[in-house]
Design a protein around this motif. Structure first.
Motif, short mmCIF file in Angstrom:
data_model
loop_
_atom_site.label_atom_id
_atom_site.label_comp_id
_atom_site.label_asym_id
_atom_site.label_seq_id
_atom_site.Cartn_x
_atom_site.Cartn_y
_atom_site.Cartn_z
N UNK A 114 69.44 -23.21 10.61
CA UNK A 114 69.32 -24.39 9.77
C UNK A 114 67.85 -24.76 9.59
N UNK A 115 67.10 -24.70 10.68
CA UNK A 115 65.66 -24.97 10.62
C UNK A 115 64.91 -24.00 9.73
N UNK A 116 65.37 -22.77 9.66
CA UNK A 116 64.73 -21.78 8.81
C UNK A 116 65.15 -21.92 7.35
N UNK A 117 66.41 -22.26 7.12
CA UNK A 117 66.92 -22.33 5.75
C UNK A 117 66.59 -23.63 5.05
N UNK A 118 66.44 -24.73 5.80
CA UNK A 118 66.15 -26.02 5.15
C UNK A 118 64.89 -25.99 4.30
N UNK A 119 63.76 -25.44 4.78
CA UNK A 119 62.57 -25.39 3.92
C UNK A 119 62.81 -24.57 2.64
N UNK A 120 63.59 -23.50 2.73
CA UNK A 120 63.91 -22.69 1.56
C UNK A 120 64.69 -23.54 0.55
N UNK A 121 65.69 -24.25 1.07
CA UNK A 121 66.50 -25.08 0.18
C UNK A 121 65.64 -26.17 -0.46
N UNK A 122 64.71 -26.76 0.31
CA UNK A 122 63.82 -27.79 -0.22
C UNK A 122 62.96 -27.23 -1.35
N UNK A 123 62.40 -26.05 -1.13
CA UNK A 123 61.54 -25.45 -2.17
C UNK A 123 62.37 -25.06 -3.40
N UNK A 124 63.56 -24.54 -3.18
CA UNK A 124 64.43 -24.19 -4.30
C UNK A 124 64.80 -25.45 -5.10
N UNK A 125 65.05 -26.54 -4.39
CA UNK A 125 65.37 -27.81 -5.05
C UNK A 125 64.18 -28.30 -5.87
N UNK A 126 62.99 -28.19 -5.33
CA UNK A 126 61.78 -28.59 -6.07
C UNK A 126 61.64 -27.76 -7.35
N UNK A 127 61.93 -26.47 -7.23
CA UNK A 127 61.86 -25.61 -8.42
C UNK A 127 62.91 -26.04 -9.45
#
Length: 165
Positions: A114-127
């Motif tokens: 979860x700690x690894x995937x959350x930043x990815x999801x945040x960046x994808x959301x920003x995009x």
């Protein structure tokens, strides 16, 4: 997971010893366990015909033993299966869409993933929201984990300035 690790994982899943598996693929009584230990440790790599024999003996597809090639759909599927085995990923359905989730019961692995995937999801959301460009999103992904460490450092400095100001 390398081929030796995959052989060991499935052999253990099947409850077989190295000697038993070695005998099933035709190694002699004297060398069966030694040969299997060499393949599992990675000191030897099985040739394609032996991989087929091992797959038959373990009752799996040879793709389940070989390091998956994600350039094919079958290879991609075996990569996903390996993620299920190693990290507790699970296939599910959410709002009538198939998705891959992390198994909550897998405590520390769940927290780490979860700690690894959350930043990815945040960046994808920003995009998706237009806050960053495709190029910025790709730069983040292709420079990961360096990009994430840099992002964390910027956040840490901003918080420090906020607390000092």
């Amino acid at each position: 997971m390398a081929i030796g690790e995959r052989i060991r994982f499935i052999r253990n899943l099947r409850g077989m010893t190295q000697k038993f598996l070695g005998l099933r693929v035709g190694f002699s009584e004297r060398t069966a366990d030694i040969r299997m230990a060499q393949y599992e440790s990675g000191s030897r790599t099985p040739k394609a015909d032996l991989v087929e024999q091992l797959a038959d003996a373990l009752d799996v597809s040879s793709e389940a033993l070989n390091v998956p090639n994600i350039d094919s759909y079958t290879g991609l599927m075996h990569t996903l299966f390996a993620l299920e085995d190693l990290y507790g990923f699970k296939i599910d359905r959410l709002d009538d869409e198939i998705c891959i989730r992390i198994n909550r019961q897998n405590g520390s692995t769940f927290a780490k993933m979860t700690g690894l995937l959350e930043p990815w999801e945040e960046m994808a959301q920003k995009y998706r929201n237009g806050e960053i460009s495709r190029e910025e999103y790709d730069q983040w992904r292709y420079r990961y984990p360096k990009s994430e460490a840099e992002r964390n450092e910027v956040t840490r400095k901003a918080l420090k300035e906020e607390n000092n100001g």
